[in-house]
Design a protein around this motif. Structure first.
Motif, mmCIF file in Angstrom:
data_model
loop_
_atom_site.group_PDB
_atom_site.id
_atom_site.type_symbol
_atom_site.label_atom_id
_atom_site.label_comp_id
_atom_site.label_asym_id
_atom_site.label_seq_id
_atom_site.Cartn_x
_atom_site.Cartn_y
_atom_site.Cartn_z
ATOM 1 N N ASN A 784 0.801 -1.225 0.000
ATOM 2 C CA ASN A 784 0.000 0.000 0.000
ATOM 3 C C ASN A 784 0.837 1.279 0.000
ATOM 4 O O ASN A 784 0.404 2.297 -0.539
ATOM 5 N N PHE A 785 2.011 1.242 0.627
ATOM 6 C CA PHE A 785 2.820 2.459 0.760
ATOM 7 C C PHE A 785 4.285 2.160 0.430
ATOM 8 O O PHE A 785 5.158 2.219 1.292
ATOM 9 N N PRO A 786 4.559 1.800 -0.815
ATOM 10 C CA PRO A 786 5.952 1.436 -1.163
ATOM 11 C C PRO A 786 6.923 2.587 -1.019
ATOM 12 O O PRO A 786 8.077 2.373 -0.651
ATOM 13 N N SER A 791 11.808 4.431 1.580
ATOM 14 C CA SER A 791 12.589 5.571 2.062
ATOM 15 C C SER A 791 13.022 5.398 3.512
ATOM 16 O O SER A 791 13.721 6.245 4.047
ATOM 17 N N GLY A 792 12.605 4.315 4.149
ATOM 18 C CA GLY A 792 12.930 4.078 5.551
ATOM 19 C C GLY A 792 13.879 2.912 5.731
ATOM 20 O O GLY A 792 14.694 2.595 4.850
ATOM 21 N N PRO A 793 13.785 2.230 6.868
ATOM 22 C CA PRO A 793 14.711 1.122 7.163
ATOM 23 C C PRO A 793 14.662 -0.003 6.145
ATOM 24 O O PRO A 793 15.685 -0.629 5.859
ATOM 25 N N TYR A 835 6.150 -8.532 -3.051
ATOM 26 C CA TYR A 835 5.783 -7.130 -2.911
ATOM 27 C C TYR A 835 7.012 -6.225 -2.867
ATOM 28 O O TYR A 835 6.923 -5.049 -3.224
ATOM 29 N N ILE A 836 8.136 -6.759 -2.437
ATOM 30 C CA ILE A 836 9.376 -5.978 -2.530
ATOM 31 C C ILE A 836 9.714 -5.737 -3.992
ATOM 32 O O ILE A 836 10.079 -4.622 -4.389
ATOM 33 N N ALA A 837 9.594 -6.777 -4.795
ATOM 34 C CA ALA A 837 9.858 -6.616 -6.228
ATOM 35 C C ALA A 837 8.918 -5.581 -6.838
ATOM 36 O O ALA A 837 9.335 -4.736 -7.643
ATOM 37 N N ALA A 843 8.944 2.256 -7.520
ATOM 38 C CA ALA A 843 9.810 3.357 -7.081
ATOM 39 C C ALA A 843 10.978 3.597 -8.035
ATOM 40 O O ALA A 843 11.806 4.468 -7.791
ATOM 41 N N ASN A 844 11.054 2.795 -9.116
ATOM 42 C CA ASN A 844 12.149 2.920 -10.088
ATOM 43 C C ASN A 844 13.514 2.822 -9.411
ATOM 44 O O ASN A 844 14.455 3.559 -9.736
ATOM 45 N N SER A 845 13.598 1.932 -8.441
ATOM 46 C CA SER A 845 14.850 1.754 -7.708
ATOM 47 C C SER A 845 15.673 0.647 -8.349
ATOM 48 O O SER A 845 15.140 -0.405 -8.725
ATOM 49 N N ASN A 846 16.946 0.889 -8.476
ATOM 50 C CA ASN A 846 17.820 -0.084 -9.126
ATOM 51 C C ASN A 846 18.317 -1.120 -8.113
ATOM 52 O O ASN A 846 19.457 -1.083 -7.658
#
Length: 1663
Positions: A784-786, A791-793, A835-837, A843-846
């Motif tokens: 729900n809040f990727p 952006s956190g731990p 859900y991490i994937a 988030a377009n995170s590499n």
């Protein structure tokens, strides 16, 4: 390797924690385990020299493994063949390395030792799981289908008991493991672990033995054998390793002793005196003597005292008090050793967590205590305190409570309870505690307590506390001489005068009076309240303790019997007020507040909307809350007040290490439901979870208990309040704690499970729940809040490299797939990976998951593949694995490659995979098991199979959607793939099952992708599937949009489930739309007209139905309308075989559209209008001419009403100055529909009456004028004017328009915007409207035309002059010139009405004719100019444009007109023709000149041509009169173009030369220009020669030049005719009235006559 299922996996099957996949496979698997389960630990035979020889001779085992297996066998003391099977199971389920690393470990001497130790630990765990499985089956706790298969394993009672005893004996005598293969260090570790496993096995076997004795008949020989075995190892005190035990092992040894003595008590205990003759011990005296001898030899250890007491009491029951010499001494020893304390320790031991074991032991202890209380007085024995504590423990048990209420009141615990009841309220605590235990046991027991307490027969109090007067009766009883009120502040509890009582030995008085015990409890609370009101220091500890106990009673009653809430309402209100009062003191009582909090938890559990209770708690200050100065402030952690809960947690509970109030608060928070608990959630996130691990704990397991409750509350809060989850996702402290818990790892949990004293409870069991819940919470938060999470731990953990021995977070999660004890943990771990994937992708995170897995990636892949392929695996885990793969398809190519094992050296061309070798497309990947599961889904039912089917379809769709050609190629090549994929489609319409709707939606999208990707080239198997779908008999297409009215409710009335159902249905319908659009475009199979008709009609009919709903479903209406529009455009006339019926249906649709206009989305409106337009177009080919008017007339009224609605919307936008192109699409579509409709009617009466009834003409004119005044929506105005042009074509329409003041409504507003660039097209259409009116109405429209000319003269001039600066203005100039030519027929009226505009336009036309002639002379230059201006010209074109000069342009070019200049050349020809028409109208008629009539009034004519014979140039600016040279050049250009030889086109013969055919429009236009230019030349020259003041020289020059030029033209034409040329016919304008029936002149003969006439005239006049 032959990898057999492990004991751990069979335990999962038997325990029911796995959702079975196939009952047949399950039965087969369970049957194969029967021998193992029957033999138990005897299955694991020890190794011998003979076993080594047999194993070494085994040929199925590789030689490279045999030496290693023998070493492991020596360490495990296990047969080598069994050891080999064990190693295979270990490698398939536990080993986490690769083949190379395994080879290195086996070969290296030092690295081999840890591997052997790991295998040894796996072996010991397997033994424990086997025992647990046996215990579970014996307890009948398995699923019904499991018991049906395995129930017969233990049917032989005698054999079962012997096997269990033998196993127990073997385990007791087991030797410690051999250390030589492990070394000193690892050997010590192994020895220490062996002690634990050894004791655990004894514990499990003792429980199995107790269960077997309880569920099966046993003989005296069994009693003797078992007792002898217990004596041999001293009930756990004579174990060989007792000197090596630490505290943990010592606890296990005590539990072994307790279990052993419990078994002995069970065997010797006599149920009652009625069963003496039937008992296998007491039925024979010799048996009694033997057992007595055995028991007398067990010693006097405290743990043995229950057996001594049991024998003493049993002997008393069986033989009476006369023969108790020996047994009585045993009883005395038991009492001296505090047997009741031992029984209490037994009841709280860990093994009591097993339900059946607990039930057996509770019953036997209950009988033991009941017998003791029946025979002896506990007070006289000094056992009162221990009896009180033991009774509280016993009466909590459900079966004990049931037996308790069945017994007589004068026996056993009932006697004790009655005695306690008689001492109430003097002895307050014992009774309340017993009642609390009984109330918590069962609802029926709770009800009995309520009724018992409501009607007490005795009131007991201390005699020295009585202040009222008392006396004695004659029989010695006490008598109350006045009314007594024991509680001074209330009169609800009173003892009336003359009440009799008894004085007991301990100084208490028992008054024989009926009293309501609940009133006594209320009085106790009231007394405490009075004390509190007097000050905190006035509160007595005894009162505080009593109210604390009674709060526990109330909580227990409400928990067991919710219906009692109304009866206890007064008491709960008093407790609430006490809570408010004590929350205000400086030192609130911890236990009392905990008890009251538990009470309110029970209340909220009964009624989550108990507003009074909630408000009371919130107002008390007990709970965390927000401190806000006003309601507009944001509720955040900065304004959080922890309340009394937080105050006592920090100041008292953490200091003491006990947390009763915190636990009560957590249970309360769990019951709050959907109430406002944000403050409590923040309190957990900031004060509890981040720091709980640093607190002190006195009670074992309380840390885990707090953690489980906290996590359960958070998960519940997230599930019920999705928006509130945002609060948690922003709290870095709680996210870090969740991350730490989720990173526990499967090995840690497994080790904790194995280190527990029993399977049923312990840190391992708790951590299964803790880790699972943590994973679920992180799962929901990431879903729900990727952004917040990354952006956190969590984001930092994902981006951080592994540090030290701690693996990467993703690897830890992936390793949960190795956790077989509880499949839900593995499922949650894989789901979180999914859900991490997804979060990383959004988030377009590499972040590469494959890189995070590192070298363990292959082993993880292999295990996931194994669990996916296993027919016995949990379906939920398979769903998670497939969902992970599906999520990775679009965002994690490395993981996809790993899991699918695609051969990247292949390529796909036109749907076929090709390579240079014979390699497979896909290796050992997940696609093969996915295909197998897909095939099974067709025949399986159940919710989880539906979920699995949906996950598989989502994966397949993602593969197609992402363009994974090799993977899709592999799937398509699989036999039966398309059949297994598409079977859900054949179920017609929408389904009530949401998952099936989504499944069908994915199938349709997959089919659409396949058809679109390969442009309709599909395989034969797919072609058959598509033919079946498209066949009219299946009804698939016909029912594609049929479903339930999900939007019959408003959004406020819909539940979450209804919203999801609506979303799934829309997903299916939108998928059908995509499929139909692709199918209609690429046509992989032929769709019969019947199917097209059914599909289209179903779409339109459903659209009509949907538009009649209230409210109208926005998404569905748009989707249906757009689909219908596209299908009508693609299928056209195939959409119906009865166009009349379809037109009537569309008419009804337009009616509904008009009614529902304000509720529809603009896209739906536009699509419905497009449907109408397409239907109208198709009807041209289907309707007879005489039918059209009668059928289409019904369209007029709804279209005109829609037009009115549209114009109202446009008016609102105009007022709001919010006109955009998107908002004008609908109005323009309506106008186009109306225009097309009007063109279909032959008689204007039909549609004119409708226009008049709706005042449409006035509406159109007002709209056009209004937009012009606002200088807005030029395209909309242009469409209006085009419609008016169509109306003006008919005489009735033109007359209707001329009634209106067009000058004020159209021409004057147009004049204001004529100079704006974007309004250029509008002005041209306005001129066309004027010309159409003039052409149709003629003189009636003349005044309007002249007025328009006068008002729009600037516009006309600009359009006529624009080509000189920009050739893109040629079309506008041609249109303006045509209007001028049309108006020139009424030149006299024009001159008299507005000569200024005429003179201006004459000059412009002369200039334009000059420029047009110059361009017509140079077609190649014209093409170059056009290329350069459009940006496609080359360098040669640029140079040609720059070299333009008079010298270079003096000769007429003779090239053909280039194709790119053809359109411009045609416009120039049209412009020239129109300009010549104007000039001719200003010149005298040629016939009149020749006859002399034109010369009667020579002053009326003007000389229009100057005496110049030079050819026109592009640089020359024509400012005055037109020259003779321009007209001569124009005539020469035309005649040369008409008579010039042309190169053959490719379509014509390659030999010979061809001429321009006179039948072409190009030739006709040039012919007319030639004729009119010659006529103008002759007219002006004769006029000039006759009445001009020319000098003789000029006269001679004019004659000579004209004679020469005109003679040349006639000669050229004569030669052309001699070669066989063909004269062009006359040209009629497209909008001029139809030609008359008689033929018009213009044939070859007439053209030749004109040229002969011209030649004669030239010869007579100019030569």
């Amino acid at each position: 390797m032959n990898c057999k299922n492990t004991n751990k996996s069979i335990w999962s099957l038997v325990s029911g924690s796995v959702l079975q996949t196939n009952p047949g496979v399950l039965e087969t698997e369970l049957k194969s385990w029967k021998p193992v389960l029957a033999a138990g630990l005897a299955t694991y035979k020890p190794n011998t020299e003979e076993s080594v020889k047999v194993f070494n001779a085994e040929k199925t085992v590789p030689e490279s493994w045999k030496r290693f297996v023998c070493k492991v066998g020596r360490t495990l003391s296990l047969d080598e063949s069994l050891c080999w099977d064990l190693i295979c199971s270990y490698l398939s389920t536990e080993f986490r390395g690769t083949q190379d690393s395994l080879k290195l470990l086996v070969q290296d001497e030092q690295k081999r030792k840890p591997l052997i130790l790991d295998i040894w630990q796996f072996y010991r765990a397997e033994r424990l799981y086997l025992l647990q499985t046996v215990k579970h089956i014996l307890s009948a706790g398995s699923q019904e289908n499991v018991l049906d298969v395995l129930g017969s394993v233990f049917e032989n009672n005698e054999q079962t008991l012997k096997s269990i005893v033998a196993q127990l004996s073997s385990v007791i005598k087991e030797r410690s493991p051999v250390k030589e293969e492990l070394g000193t260090s690892l050997g010590g570790t192994c020895r220490h672990a062996w002690l634990h496993f050894h004791l655990r096995e004894i514990m499990e076997l003792l429980q199995i033995l107790l269960i077997a004795l309880h569920t099966r008949e046993f003989q005296f020989s069994d009693v003797q054998t078992i007792t002898q075995l217990f004596l041999e190892f001293g009930f756990g005190t004579k174990l060989q390793f007792r000197n090596e035990l630490d505290d943990k092992h010592s606890e296990l040894v005590r539990s072994v002793g307790y279990l052993s003595v419990s078994i002995l008590v069970y065997m010797i205990q006599l149920p009652s005196s009625n069963h003496v003759s039937e008992h296998n011990i007491w039925s024979k005296p010799e048996n009694v003597s033997t057992v007595e001898r055995l028991i007398s030899g067990i010693g006097n250890h405290p743990s043995h005292s229950p057996a001594l007491l049991a024998w003493a009491l049993t002997s008393y029951i069986a033989r009476g008090a006369k023969v108790l010499s020996k047994s009585s001494r045993m009883g005395e020893v038991a009492i001296q050793n505090r047997v009741l304390k031992t029984l209490e320790l037994i009841l709280v031991a860990d093994f009591m967590n097993h339900p059946l074991v607990a039930d057996i032991i509770h019953r036997q202890v209950y009988r033991l205590v009941s017998d003791l209380l029946t025979v002896f007085d506990p007070t006289s024995l000094g056992l009162q305190t221990e009896i009180d504590a033991l009774a509280v423990l016993l009466l909590k048990h459900r079966s004990v409570a049931g037996d308790f209420w069945k017994l007589d009141e004068d026996a056993g615990l009932s006697l004790y309870f009655q005695e306690t009841l008689a001492n109430f309220p003097r002895d307050f605590q014992p009774l309340v505690e017993c009642m609390t235990s009984l109330s918590s046991a069962s609802p029926s027991s709770s009800q009995r307590i309520v009724s018992t307490l409501s009607n007490l027969e005795v009131y007991t109090e201390r005699v020295d506390e009585i202040t009222s007067r008392i006396g004695r009766t004659r029989d010695g009883c006490l008598e109350l001489l006045e009314d007594r009120y024991p509680y001074a502040f209330t009169k609800t509890v009173f003892i009336p005068a003359n009440t009799k009582g008894e004085l007991t030995d301990n100084g208490n008085v028992r008054w024989r009076v009926n009293v309501n015990g609940w009133q006594i409890l209320l009085a106790e609370c009231g007394e405490l309240s009075v004390q509190l009101s007097a000050g905190e220091e006035q509160v007595r500890a005894e009162s505080l303790k009593r109210v604390t106990k009674l709060s526990g009673l109330v909580s227990a009653i409400l928990t067991s019997t919710p219906s009692m809430l109304s009866k206890l309402e007064d008491l709960t209100c008093v407790l609430g007020r006490l809570c408010i009062g004590f929350c205000q003191v400086s030192h609130p009582p911890l236990l009392l507040l905990a008890g009251i909090t538990r009470t309110f938890s029970a209340i909220l559990r009964i009624d989550t909307h108990a507003s009074q209770a909630v408000e009371l708690l919130k107002s008390s200050g007990l709970l965390p809350h927000f401190s806000l100065s006003h309601s507009l402030l944001e509720k955040s952690s900065s304004s959080l007040v922890p309340g009394v809960v937080g105050f006592l947690l920090a100041g008292e509970e953490t200091v003491r290490g006990e947390y009763p109030l915190l636990l009560a608060f957590l249970n309360l928070l769990k019951e709050f439901g959907e109430s406002d608990i944000e403050a409590g959630i923040l309190f957990l996130c900031r004060e509890v979870l981040p720091s709980f691990s640093n607190w002190r704990y006195q009670i074992p397991g309380q840390r885990e208990q707090i953690l489980v409750l906290c996590l359960t509350i958070l998960l519940q809060y997230i599930n019920t309040n999705p928006a509130g989850a945002n609060v948690i996702s922003r709290e870095n402290g709680v996210c870090g704690s969740l991350l730490l818990l989720a990173s526990t790892g499967d090995r840690t949990i497994q080790a904790l499970l194995e280190n527990q004293e029993c399977w049923e409870s312990g840190r391992g069991t708790d951590f299964c729940t803790i880790v699972y819940t943590s994973l679920c919470i992180l799962d929901r938060l990431l879903k729900n809040f990727p952004e917040n999470m990354l952006s956190g731990p969590v984001g930092r953990a994902l981006r951080a490299p592994p540090s030290g021995p701690q693996p990467h977070l993703l690897l830890t999660l992936a390793h949960y797939s190795y956790f077989f004890h509880d499949p839900s943990v593995a499922t949650a771990g894989i789901s979180l990976l999914r859900y991490i994937a997804g979060a990383v992708a959004r988030a377009n995170s590499n972040i590469s998951m494959l890189a995070c897995l590192g070298s363990s990636a292959v082993s993880v892949r292999d295990l996931l593949l194994t669990r996916l392929e296993s027919p016995l695996e949990d379906i939920r885990l398979k769903i998670s694995i497939i969902d992970l793969l599906s999520e990775c398809v679009n965002s994690q190519p490395g993981m996809v490659q790993l899991l699918l094992d695609i051969n990247i050296h292949l390529s796909v061309v036109e749907g076929l995979a090709s390579s240079t070798d014979s390699s497979k497309i896909v290796g050992e990947g997940c696609l093969s098991p996915v295909l197998e599961l897909l095939a099974q889904c067709k025949d399986k039912t159940g919710e989880n199979w539906q979920k699995l089917h949906l996950s598989i379809l989502r994966l397949i769709y993602n593969l197609w959607d992402s363009g994974s050609l090799l993977a899709t190629r592999f799937l398509k090549d699989a036999q039966g793939f398309w059949v297994n994929l598409c079977w859900p489609i054949y179920t017609s319409g929408l389904n009530s099952d949401q998952r099936l709707n989504k499944v069908k939606g994915f199938v349709l999208r997959i089919l659409a992708h396949e058809i679109y990707t390969w442009k309709g080239k599909v395989t034969s198997e797919l072609s058959k599937v598509l033919e079946k779908i498209c066949h009219e008999k299946t009804g698939c297409l016909e029912s594609w949009c049929q479903g339930e009215d999900q939007q019959s409710k408003t959004n406020a009335e819909k539940s979450l489930v209804e919203f999801e159902a609506e979303h799934d249905e829309m997903f299916l319908i939108s998928s059908w739309k995509i499929f139909l659009l692709v199918l209609s475009k690429d046509c992989p199979v032929s769709i019969s007209p019947a199917c097209c008709r059914l599909t289209y009609l179903a779409t339109v009919q459903e659209l009509v139905r949907v538009l009649q709903l209230d409210p109208i479903p926005a998404n569905l209406s748009v989707l249906l309308a757009e689909t219908g529009a596209v299908l009508m455009k693609r299928w056209n006339t195939k959409c119906t075989d009865n166009m009349e019926a379809l037109c009537k249906l569309i008419s009804g649709l337009l009616d509904v559209l008009c009614s529902a206009w304000s509720s529809l989305h603009p896209r739906a409106r536009q699509s419905i209008l497009a449907i109408a337009l397409s239907t109208l177009k198709a009807s041209q080919f289907k309707l007879e001419t005489d039918q059209e008017a009668g059928i289409l007339v019904s369209w007029m009224n709804p279209v005109l009403r829609i037009l009115r609605l549209v114009f109202s919307d446009v008016e609102e936008c105009l007022v709001a100055r919010d006109i955009t192109a998107e908002k004008l699409v609908t109005p323009e579509l309506v106008l186009a529909l109306l225009q097309s409709l009007i063109t279909r009617f032959d008689e204007d009466k039909i549609w004119l009456s409708e226009l008049h009834s709706e005042a449409t003409l006035q509406l159109l004119l007002s709209a056009a004028g209004g937009c012009c005044r606002h200088k807005a929506a030029p395209s909309f105005v242009q469409r209006i004017l085009e419609l008016l042009v169509e109306i003006a074509v008919s005489r009735g329409g033109a007359a209707a328009l001329l009634i209106h003041n067009l000058a004020q409504e159209i021409w004057l507003p147009l004049s204001d915007v004529a100079g704006l660039v974007e309004w250029t097209g509008v002005g041209l259409v306005g001129l066309e409207l004027t010309g159409t009116l003039l052409r149709t109405a003629r003189t009636q429209a003349l005044q309007t035309a002249i007025t328009a000319t006068a008002l729009l003269s600037d516009k006309l001039v600009a359009d006529l002059m624009k080509p000189r600066s920009d050739l893109t203005g040629l079309a506008g100039a041609a249109s303006a010139a045509r209007f001028v030519a049309l108006l020139s027929k009424y030149i006299s009226t024009w001159r008299s009405e507005h000569s200024a505009s005429l003179q201006l336009i004459i000059r412009c036309c002369c200039s334009l004719l000059h420029y047009s002639t110059a361009l017509l002379m140079r077609p190649t230059l014209l093409a170059s100019i056009l290329k350069v201006s459009s940006g496609v010209g080359n360098e040669e074109d640029t140079l040609r444009c720059r070299r333009v000069s008079s010298a270079s342009c003096s000769e007429v070019e003779v090239e053909l007109v280039p194709p790119e200049a053809a359109s411009a050349h045609a416009h120039l020809t049209d412009i020239s023709l129109s300009c010549l028409s104007l000039l001719i109208s200003l010149s005298p008629d040629l016939t009149g000149l020749l006859t002399g009539d034109a010369m009667l009034d020579p002053d009326r004519w003007e000389i229009l041509l100057s005496l110049s014979f030079s050819s026109p140039t592009l640089e020359e600016e024509q400012t005055g009169l037109m020259s003779y040279g321009t007209l001569i050049a124009l005539a020469n250009t035309c005649v040369r173009s008409l008579t010039r030889d042309r190169s053959p086109s490719p379509a014509r013969s390659s030999t010979g030369r061809s001429k321009l055919s006179m039948d072409y429009p190009e030739a006709k236009g040039l012919s007319m220009v030639l004729e009119r230019s010659l006529v103008l030349l002759l007219s002006q020259s004769i006029l000039t020669l006759s009445h001009s003041q020319l000098s003789p020289r000029e006269n001679q020059l004019l004659r000579r030049e004209l004679g020469a030029e005109l003679g040349s033209i006639t000669d050229t034409w004569r030669r052309f005719q001699t070669r066989g040329g063909k004269s062009p016919g006359l040209h009629r304008g497209t909008r001029s009235p139809a030609p008359p029936s008689s033929p018009q002149p213009g044939g070859k003969q007439q053209e030749d006559q004109f040229m002969r006439f011209l030649a004669n005239l030239v010869g007579n006049l100019f030569k």
